[in-house]
Design a protein around this motif. Sequence first.
Motif, PDB file in Angstrom:
ATOM      1  N   GLY B  16       0.961  -1.211  -0.012  1.00 57.85           N
ATOM      2  CA  GLY B  16       0.011  -0.161  -0.034  1.00 57.85           C
ATOM      3  C   GLY B  16       0.797   1.366  -0.079  1.00 57.85           C
ATOM      4  O   GLY B  16       0.508   2.285  -0.636  1.00 57.85           O
ATOM      5  N   SER B  20       1.162   4.100  -3.036  1.00 56.25           N
ATOM      6  CA  SER B  20       1.010   5.660  -2.957  1.00 56.25           C
ATOM      7  C   SER B  20       1.911   6.389  -3.860  1.00 56.25           C
ATOM      8  O   SER B  20       1.196   7.482  -4.399  1.00 56.25           O
ATOM      9  CB  SER B  20       1.395   6.298  -1.529  1.00 56.25           C
ATOM     10  N   CYS B 137      -0.029   4.221   7.986  1.00 57.69           N
ATOM     11  CA  CYS B 137      -0.466   3.126   7.653  1.00 57.69           C
ATOM     12  C   CYS B 137      -1.809   3.221   6.790  1.00 57.69           C
ATOM     13  O   CYS B 137      -2.750   2.898   7.262  1.00 57.69           O
ATOM     14  CB  CYS B 137      -0.537   1.985   8.322  1.00 57.69           C
ATOM     15  N   PRO B 138      -1.670   3.474   5.400  1.00 55.98           N
ATOM     16  CA  PRO B 138      -0.613   3.957   4.744  1.00 55.98           C
ATOM     17  C   PRO B 138      -0.275   5.079   4.723  1.00 55.98           C
ATOM     18  O   PRO B 138      -0.576   6.009   5.554  1.00 55.98           O
ATOM     19  CB  PRO B 138      -1.152   3.835   3.189  1.00 55.98           C
ATOM     20  N   CYS B 207      -3.406   4.571  13.261  1.00 54.50           N
ATOM     21  CA  CYS B 207      -2.751   4.108  12.263  1.00 54.50           C
ATOM     22  C   CYS B 207      -1.287   4.879  11.663  1.00 54.50           C
ATOM     23  O   CYS B 207      -0.554   4.232  10.845  1.00 54.50           O
ATOM     24  CB  CYS B 207      -3.496   3.789  10.972  1.00 54.50           C
TER      25      CYS B 207
END
Lengths: 442, 268
Positions: B16, B20, B137-138, B207
């Motif tokens: 992931g 990006s 994340c991400p 995250c």
Amino acid sequence: MTKSKKSKTIKVDYLARVEGEGALYIRYDDSGVQDVQLKIFEPPRFFEAFLRGRDYMEAPDITARICGICPVAYQMSALHAMEDALGLTPTPELRALRRLIYCGEWIESHVLHIYMLHAPDFLGYDSAVDMARDHPRVVQEGLQIKKTGNAIVNLLGGREVHPINVRVGGFYRIPTLEELHKLGEELLTARGLAEQMVRWAASLPFPKFERSDGDKYEFVALTHPGEYPMNEGRITSTCGLDISAREYDRHFREEHVPHTNALHSLLRERGPYMVGPMARYNLNAEHLSATAKKVAREVGFPTFCNNPFQSIVVRSIEVLHAFDEAIEIINQYRAPQAPYMPSTAQAGTGYAATEAPRGLLYHRYSLDEDGKITDAKIVPPTSQNQKTIEDDLRIMLPKYLHLPEDKLQAQCEQAIRNYDPCISCATHFLKIHLDRNGRDNP
Amino acid sequence: MDKAKLAVWKFASCDGCQLSLLDCEDELLQLADTVDIAYFKEASSREAEGPYDLSLVEGSITTAADRDRIREVRRQSRNLITIGACATAGGIQALRNFADVEEFTAVVYAEPQYIATLGTSTPISAHVSVDFELQGCPINKRQLLEVISAFLHRRPPQIPSHSVCIECKLRGNVCVWVAHGTPCMGPVTHAGCGAICPTYNRGCYGCYGPKENPNTGSLSHWWQRELGAEEATVVENLRNFNAGAPAFERESRRWTDRQSREGGHDKE
Ligand code: SF4
Ligand code: SF4
């Protein structure tokens, strides 16, 4: 590649333009192909193990992290399975919004594969960036289409990779009318590009590839009486399989083979099968949108596709369909009464299968009375296709053995990319459920 | 002048974070004009040899082979940036670090002889020196472009290290904790996402990992005392995508240790 006196090998230590880490090993000699091994060496990440003990509400957020390319698919299968366990049926309005976000993922994932991973093979480039030097418009338009897919996921999910907005029972927040209309306009603009994409994809030079009668594919996909399958339906196949997700484990089994970190999934009765865009298309072409059908007809594309190299065309047809579907959902939109339906923890087992861009994705969870997960099983599309990919190579290779070795290797890699294998996903079912008889469960 | 050579490496991860970069639809071709994308397996079959001016590393170290590979990547890279929770904190796969590894392995591997894996998942910085860590994340793609361009221009990246709360205020959100009593990790979580979760009416689940000097002890105390959250909820939020980040790991161990001391009945 290395050469010995008689038998030769093709070795690709690290496949490019696929998601995750995979390798290919083929041994052949003058009499034919001796061994084909698609190796998945992506290190295991243990999802099914550490899901145990976690709360049912966490499953969509955690399983999204299995794959950055199709997180929505994991979220959808996970929450449908949870809702199945809790006896919750989302309202038609919520269901439509879920379909909308899934359309977004289909568009972004398919278009990424079409332009960045697969098309360079047909046109002889190393990457989309190289391709853009000679075909700037094609690549720019591709990026434009992809961006619209991302915009859908962004609005419904909060961000493209690992959306934060879906939850068991519905969504944390539903979009405003204004936001949806703005998105609808973007979709209308990009739909024209998607139409051109189908025409362009259909014009690519396809290697001829046929399987003999004895070797026919069994295509497996969801089928739904009223729609092109995405979020729900029965699991069906071209050989007559017709079951609910609940019955999955009774008809499919997984096999541990030494050369790969991913289990091979097989039909108990008949063995290897194929999931993904071709399977969906072959079982459901009649449910495509009117425009998607029309354009497919205009480019002379058959309603049953048997050549895996043409999966790039099927993907582009599905992208066009997803555009139409998304626009339709926005046009028909009625706001749900509430963003989500409340749920309470209870013990039970839930099953669900949805259509990830790469094909059928099956989840099964058992919950205790506090709603904590006691057991999880996840079967992603790539594991289901692994054996079929190896068989394709075995069948295809004899025709190409005269080629120089680099050409031969490129041909093999292209054949693997037909499947858009998602190797990060493919490693999560390393866990085998062994029951006392030593069979895969249940 | 030759273009700077960029390489993208993957270890145990979901792809992931490197995705990006491909999700930068508006900037990707321009970036490719500015730098030489010399090694990027997911995007290109071409492999230009090192050394590389800038390496982006995604994923954590979970196998002995990868432990060797990251050393080689470091040797080949003038600058090495880790991207994402996997590379900076071991990722979700670091949950194995809290398990009884032998038992864990026995359950997961029916055929352990076929598989090589370590009992731990560790961040890249546990193995080699790292020039910059981008959390998330991400990761956020704007931040990624900022970091790449900062390194290309040899200036420090402008990545704030404050909490998600500040981003929430900047967006003008109503605080989900104060207004709705929703447990939120925002006060201890690193900024970067733009406070998406509170904007979508949910609490932050951390995250982006710990912010600089987070007061995790105070946060979990408040979660439990004032919001009545199950202690499991605190631990679960500390132990997800950044479970291996020292600040989160320490606090989650403090909770579970106390729980085991008190016989597992810590609820009110
Ligand atoms: S940090 Fe998250 S998004 Fe990035 S690679 Fe790891 S799991 Fe995927
Ligand atoms: S969990 Fe927190 S850091 Fe992650 S996206 Fe939500 S608000 Fe941002």
